[in-house]
Motif scaffolding. Structure first.
Motif, PDB file in Angstrom:
ATOM      1  N   GLN A  31     -75.068 -76.278  24.049  1.00  0.00           N
ATOM      2  CA  GLN A  31     -76.490 -76.570  24.231  1.00  0.00           C
ATOM      3  C   GLN A  31     -77.298 -75.292  24.414  1.00  0.00           C
ATOM      4  O   GLN A  31     -78.477 -75.248  24.094  1.00  0.00           O
ATOM      5  CB  GLN A  31     -76.723 -77.492  25.437  1.00  0.00           C
ATOM      6  CG  GLN A  31     -76.248 -78.902  25.233  1.00  0.00           C
ATOM      7  CD  GLN A  31     -74.757 -79.056  25.555  1.00  0.00           C
ATOM      8  OE1 GLN A  31     -74.097 -78.124  25.989  1.00  0.00           O
ATOM      9  NE2 GLN A  31     -74.222 -80.237  25.316  1.00  0.00           N
ATOM     10  N   ILE A  59     -76.939 -73.122  20.591  1.00  0.00           N
ATOM     11  CA  ILE A  59     -77.631 -73.627  19.403  1.00  0.00           C
ATOM     12  C   ILE A  59     -79.046 -73.056  19.293  1.00  0.00           C
ATOM     13  O   ILE A  59     -79.420 -72.563  18.233  1.00  0.00           O
ATOM     14  CB  ILE A  59     -77.606 -75.170  19.371  1.00  0.00           C
ATOM     15  CG1 ILE A  59     -76.177 -75.642  19.092  1.00  0.00           C
ATOM     16  CG2 ILE A  59     -78.573 -75.720  18.321  1.00  0.00           C
ATOM     17  CD1 ILE A  59     -75.981 -77.128  19.190  1.00  0.00           C
ATOM     18  N   PRO A  60     -79.867 -73.084  20.347  1.00  0.00           N
ATOM     19  CA  PRO A  60     -81.196 -72.474  20.208  1.00  0.00           C
ATOM     20  C   PRO A  60     -81.129 -70.973  19.898  1.00  0.00           C
ATOM     21  O   PRO A  60     -81.952 -70.460  19.157  1.00  0.00           O
ATOM     22  CB  PRO A  60     -81.858 -72.719  21.565  1.00  0.00           C
ATOM     23  CG  PRO A  60     -81.135 -73.865  22.145  1.00  0.00           C
ATOM     24  CD  PRO A  60     -79.734 -73.776  21.628  1.00  0.00           C
ATOM     25  N   ALA A 120     -78.993 -69.525  18.083  1.00  0.00           N
ATOM     26  CA  ALA A 120     -78.651 -69.370  16.671  1.00  0.00           C
ATOM     27  C   ALA A 120     -79.797 -69.819  15.763  1.00  0.00           C
ATOM     28  O   ALA A 120     -80.008 -69.246  14.699  1.00  0.00           O
ATOM     29  CB  ALA A 120     -77.396 -70.158  16.349  1.00  0.00           C
ATOM     30  N   VAL A 121     -80.545 -70.829  16.181  1.00  0.00           N
ATOM     31  CA  VAL A 121     -81.604 -71.382  15.346  1.00  0.00           C
ATOM     32  C   VAL A 121     -82.858 -70.511  15.371  1.00  0.00           C
ATOM     33  O   VAL A 121     -83.526 -70.351  14.341  1.00  0.00           O
ATOM     34  CB  VAL A 121     -81.929 -72.828  15.788  1.00  0.00           C
ATOM     35  CG1 VAL A 121     -83.164 -73.356  15.112  1.00  0.00           C
ATOM     36  CG2 VAL A 121     -80.737 -73.733  15.511  1.00  0.00           C
ATOM     37  N   ILE A 122     -83.183 -69.930  16.491  1.00  0.00           N
ATOM     38  CA  ILE A 122     -84.423 -69.166  16.627  1.00  0.00           C
ATOM     39  C   ILE A 122     -84.499 -67.997  15.650  1.00  0.00           C
ATOM     40  O   ILE A 122     -85.519 -67.840  14.973  1.00  0.00           O
ATOM     41  CB  ILE A 122     -84.646 -68.730  18.090  1.00  0.00           C
ATOM     42  CG1 ILE A 122     -84.995 -69.962  18.930  1.00  0.00           C
ATOM     43  CG2 ILE A 122     -85.743 -67.687  18.199  1.00  0.00           C
ATOM     44  CD1 ILE A 122     -85.094 -69.719  20.413  1.00  0.00           C
ATOM     45  N   VAL A 158     -83.102 -67.643  12.743  1.00  0.00           N
ATOM     46  CA  VAL A 158     -83.265 -68.208  11.400  1.00  0.00           C
ATOM     47  C   VAL A 158     -84.699 -68.695  11.211  1.00  0.00           C
ATOM     48  O   VAL A 158     -85.327 -68.448  10.174  1.00  0.00           O
ATOM     49  CB  VAL A 158     -82.251 -69.350  11.160  1.00  0.00           C
ATOM     50  CG1 VAL A 158     -82.533 -70.072   9.852  1.00  0.00           C
ATOM     51  CG2 VAL A 158     -80.837 -68.814  11.195  1.00  0.00           C
ATOM     52  N   ALA A 159     -85.245 -69.363  12.208  1.00  0.00           N
ATOM     53  CA  ALA A 159     -86.617 -69.854  12.128  1.00  0.00           C
ATOM     54  C   ALA A 159     -87.608 -68.696  12.018  1.00  0.00           C
ATOM     55  O   ALA A 159     -88.581 -68.772  11.252  1.00  0.00           O
ATOM     56  CB  ALA A 159     -86.941 -70.717  13.349  1.00  0.00           C
TER      57      ALA A 159
END
Length: 176
Positions: free
Chosen positions: A4, A7-8, A10-12, A14-15
């Motif tokens: 939990q 994941i943020p 890793a995503v940030i 990319v975004a």
């Protein structure tokens, strides 16, 4: 770290890359539609803040909590106005407007998310000592975001109207 938390993280990145790539091209600016996003986001954020202030088991919002929300709104308004100023608006030969977001605006948003991530655990652990309503501080970030969105759009609308009326703008580029 738990999934939990990872994941943020890793995503940030990319975004951020996707937003930077998207902001490289100019988009049509329609001043008459700048009100749409604040009209959608605004009531949702305000409803969330109102609901938090009335939540069962939560400390009621007193004058101090409302002052924290006001500070968040004022700071968000200043940041939104500045972010709106960083957006380049060009008037095309056919009279239409094109806008291009500055990477500085994205840096501001990323810095705010990072600041919020660092500040949240600190406030949650020390809220009682500092006599702060931790929920109000967390909600102040939502009010900050709302004010940022609204005043960025207001600043852009004012500039776009001035440009369309034939006025000059320090950030105006005329394409020939």
């Amino acid at each position: 770290m738990s999934p939990q938390q990872l994941i943020p993280l890793a995503v940030i990145p990319v975004a951020i890359v996707l937003v930077l790539l998207r902001n490289r091209r100019k988009r049509v600016l329609r001043p008459h539609l700048l009100w749409v996003v604040p009209a959608i986001v605004g009531p949702l954020i305000l409803l969330g803040v109102w609901g938090s202030s009335r939540a069962v088991g939560a400390a009621p919002f007193g004058a101090g909590a409302w002052a924290i929300l006001l500070v968040g709104g004022v700071l968000g308004g200043v940041a939104g106005w500045w972010r709106g100023e960083t957006i380049t608006i060009e008037k095309e030969p056919d009279g239409s407007l094109r806008s291009q977001a500055s990477p500085l605006g994205l840096v501001l948003v990323v810095a705010l998310f990072a600041f919020r991530g660092v500040l949240r655990p600190l406030i949650e652990s020390h809220a009682a000592q500092w006599r702060l309503n931790a929920l109000a501080v967390t909600e102040a970030f939502l009010v900050f975001a709302l004010a940022l969105i609204v005043l960025q759009r207001v600043e852009m609308y004012i500039r776009a109207r001035r440009i369309l009326a034939g006025g000059s703008d320090a950030r105006l580029e005329v394409v020939t």
